[in-house]
Design a protein around this motif. Structure first.
Motif, PDB file in Angstrom:
ATOM      1  N   LEU A  69       2.247  -3.866  15.627  1.00 24.89           N
ATOM      2  CA  LEU A  69       2.750  -2.776  14.784  1.00 24.89           C
ATOM      3  C   LEU A  69       1.910  -2.655  13.518  1.00 24.89           C
ATOM      4  CD1 LEU A  69       4.958  -0.634  14.271  1.00 24.89           C
ATOM      5  CD2 LEU A  69       6.312  -2.442  13.190  1.00 24.89           C
ATOM      6  N   ASP A  70       1.397  -3.781  13.004  1.00 19.88           N
ATOM      7  CA  ASP A  70       0.541  -3.743  11.819  1.00 19.88           C
ATOM      8  C   ASP A  70      -0.720  -2.933  12.074  1.00 19.88           C
ATOM      9  OD1 ASP A  70      -0.225  -5.675  13.640  1.00 19.88           O
ATOM     10  OD2 ASP A  70      -0.859  -7.139  12.139  1.00 19.88           O
ATOM     11  N   LYS A  73       0.197   0.827  12.167  1.00 14.00           N
ATOM     12  CA  LYS A  73       0.384   1.347  10.812  1.00 14.00           C
ATOM     13  C   LYS A  73      -0.947   1.467  10.073  1.00 14.00           C
ATOM     14  CE  LYS A  73       5.148  -0.214   9.915  1.00 14.00           C
ATOM     15  NZ  LYS A  73       5.696   1.041   9.350  1.00 14.00           N
ATOM     16  N   GLU A  74      -1.817   0.480  10.275  1.00 18.78           N
ATOM     17  CA  GLU A  74      -3.104   0.502   9.588  1.00 18.78           C
ATOM     18  C   GLU A  74      -3.935   1.709  10.019  1.00 18.78           C
ATOM     19  OE1 GLU A  74      -6.536  -0.394   7.361  1.00 18.78           O
ATOM     20  OE2 GLU A  74      -4.410  -0.890   7.120  1.00 18.78           O
ATOM     21  N   ASN A  76      -2.630   4.413  11.252  1.00 16.90           N
ATOM     22  CA  ASN A  76      -1.788   5.613  11.139  1.00 16.90           C
ATOM     23  C   ASN A  76      -1.889   6.444  12.416  1.00 16.90           C
ATOM     24  OD1 ASN A  76       0.032   7.352   9.858  1.00 16.90           O
ATOM     25  ND2 ASN A  76      -1.606   8.610   8.978  1.00 16.90           N
ATOM     26  N   ASN A 119      -5.566   0.612   4.636  1.00 16.63           N
ATOM     27  CA  ASN A 119      -4.687   1.783   4.609  1.00 16.63           C
ATOM     28  C   ASN A 119      -3.238   1.396   4.343  1.00 16.63           C
ATOM     29  OD1 ASN A 119      -6.783   3.624   5.129  1.00 16.63           O
ATOM     30  ND2 ASN A 119      -6.653   3.222   7.326  1.00 16.63           N
ATOM     31  N   VAL A 120      -2.802   0.295   4.932  1.00 17.33           N
ATOM     32  CA  VAL A 120      -1.453  -0.212   4.661  1.00 17.33           C
ATOM     33  C   VAL A 120      -1.309  -0.538   3.185  1.00 17.33           C
ATOM     34  CG1 VAL A 120       0.073  -2.211   5.014  1.00 17.33           C
ATOM     35  CG2 VAL A 120      -0.965  -1.072   6.975  1.00 17.33           C
ATOM     36  N   LYS A 123      -1.243   2.661   0.933  1.00 18.39           N
ATOM     37  CA  LYS A 123       0.040   3.355   1.041  1.00 18.39           C
ATOM     38  C   LYS A 123       1.130   2.597   0.282  1.00 18.39           C
ATOM     39  CE  LYS A 123       3.238   5.528   4.315  1.00 18.39           C
ATOM     40  NZ  LYS A 123       4.426   5.139   3.560  1.00 18.39           N
ATOM     41  N   TYR A 124       1.102   1.270   0.379  1.00 19.16           N
ATOM     42  CA  TYR A 124       2.083   0.444  -0.324  1.00 19.16           C
ATOM     43  C   TYR A 124       1.971   0.669  -1.834  1.00 19.16           C
ATOM     44  CZ  TYR A 124       4.198  -3.798  -2.284  1.00 19.16           C
ATOM     45  OH  TYR A 124       4.943  -4.683  -3.026  1.00 19.16           O
ATOM     46  N   SER A 177       6.013  -7.322  11.596  1.00 14.96           N
ATOM     47  CA  SER A 177       5.239  -6.761  12.699  1.00 14.96           C
ATOM     48  C   SER A 177       5.484  -7.549  13.974  1.00 14.96           C
ATOM     49  CB  SER A 177       3.744  -6.777  12.362  1.00 14.96           C
ATOM     50  OG  SER A 177       2.971  -6.256  13.431  1.00 14.96           O
TER      51      SER A 177
END
Length: 284
Positions: A69-70, A73-74, A76, A119-120, A123-124, A177
């Motif tokens: 999942l990480d 998300k990374e 996107n 990217n994670v 966004k954080y 994740s």
């Protein structure tokens, strides 16, 4: 259907093992193991880096894939998470040196954050309204504060050993994740049956790991009532009459975490000949 799976790293072997347990075996690969055939004519395997799999699936180069999942998300990635696989679990955390003044995320303002999850991380920081410099690294992120190139890190955490060794402490957890079975959205529409067959196989195996099949004999109607009262079940225990008049067999599926207490309760209720079996698959 082409399924992309990790070619190395912590998800590689567990993924191959999961496929084999589901009955999907790689029977032929090229010399560099970039792709392979399986015992199913309709299924082939694409070996790729875990971080590239979301893009392969999103673009349609692969119809489905297994990755963290990480990584989704990374990248996107616009993919469908078909099911979570409960393996390769980790947390994505913000950590700083033990002696750092930083105690909350808000204190990151003006600091340097090292990460492989650029990217994670961006966004954080954006969601938190924090302006900080992101230092991109491809590995050994936990060394960055020690080397003086970052004030903190955002990284995957599996056991916590690496943080402890490098004298780092967690300030915040971004998300948890796990490995996911993902699908290209167009492929999911055109291959729904095939993808769902794989999904149900995976889910059945994962659920079965957490369950046990319990059988017990009882010798009277009164004992039967007591045993049914303490026997956990997915819906309701199965009761079968035995050849001997007035005796019964009670069968049920029990969560593994409840097994020890269940056996004790069954014995105290008067059950005998208690048998416990592992299960191959449980389809809910």
């Amino acid at each position: 259907m082409r399924i992309a799976i990790p070619n190395k790293g912590r998800l590689c072997e567990p993924t191959i093992e999961l496929l084999e347990r589901a009955g999907i075996r790689v029977v032929d690969t090229n010399g560099r193991r970039l792709y392979g055939k399986t015992n199913y004519e309709s299924i082939s395997i694409l070996f790729a880096r875990a971080q590239d799999i979301p893009r392969y699936v999103e673009s349609g180069a692969a119809d489905a894939g297994i990755t963290g999942l990480d990584m989704i998300k990374e990248k996107n990635a616009d993919v469908e998470v078909v099911t979570k696989l409960k393996m390769g679990r980790c947390k994505v955390v913000l950590a700083v040196p033990e002696k750092s003044r930083i105690r909350t995320p808000s204190q990151l303002k003006g600091s340097r954050i090292a990460t492989a999850l650029v990217n994670v991380t961006k966004k954080y920081l954006e969601d938190k309204g924090i302006k900080a410099q992101v230092v991109e690294l491809s590995g050994a992120v936990e060394l960055a504060p020690y080397l003086g190139i970052a004030d903190g890190i955002i990284d995957q955490l599996s056991t916590g050993t690496s943080l402890a060794v490098n004298n780092l402490r967690i300030v915040d957890t971004l998300f948890e994740s796990t490995a996911c079975f993902i699908a290209n959205k167009s492929s999911l529409a055109s291959m729904r049956q095939e993808i769902e067959e794989v999904k149900f196989s995976f889910e059945g195996l994962i659920t079965a790991e957490e369950k046990r099949y319990v059988m017990a004999n009882v010798t009277s109607d009164e004992t039967l009532k007591r045993v049914i009262a303490v026997m956990p079940a997915m819906e309701s225990p199965t009761v079968l009459k035995l050849a001997k008049e007035g005796e019964y067999a009670v069968h049920s599926v029990v969560d593994e975490k409840d097994l020890m207490s269940t056996v004790r309760k069954l014995k105290n209720a008067g059950a005998k000949d208690i048998l416990v079996f592992g299960m191959g698959r449980v389809i809910l």
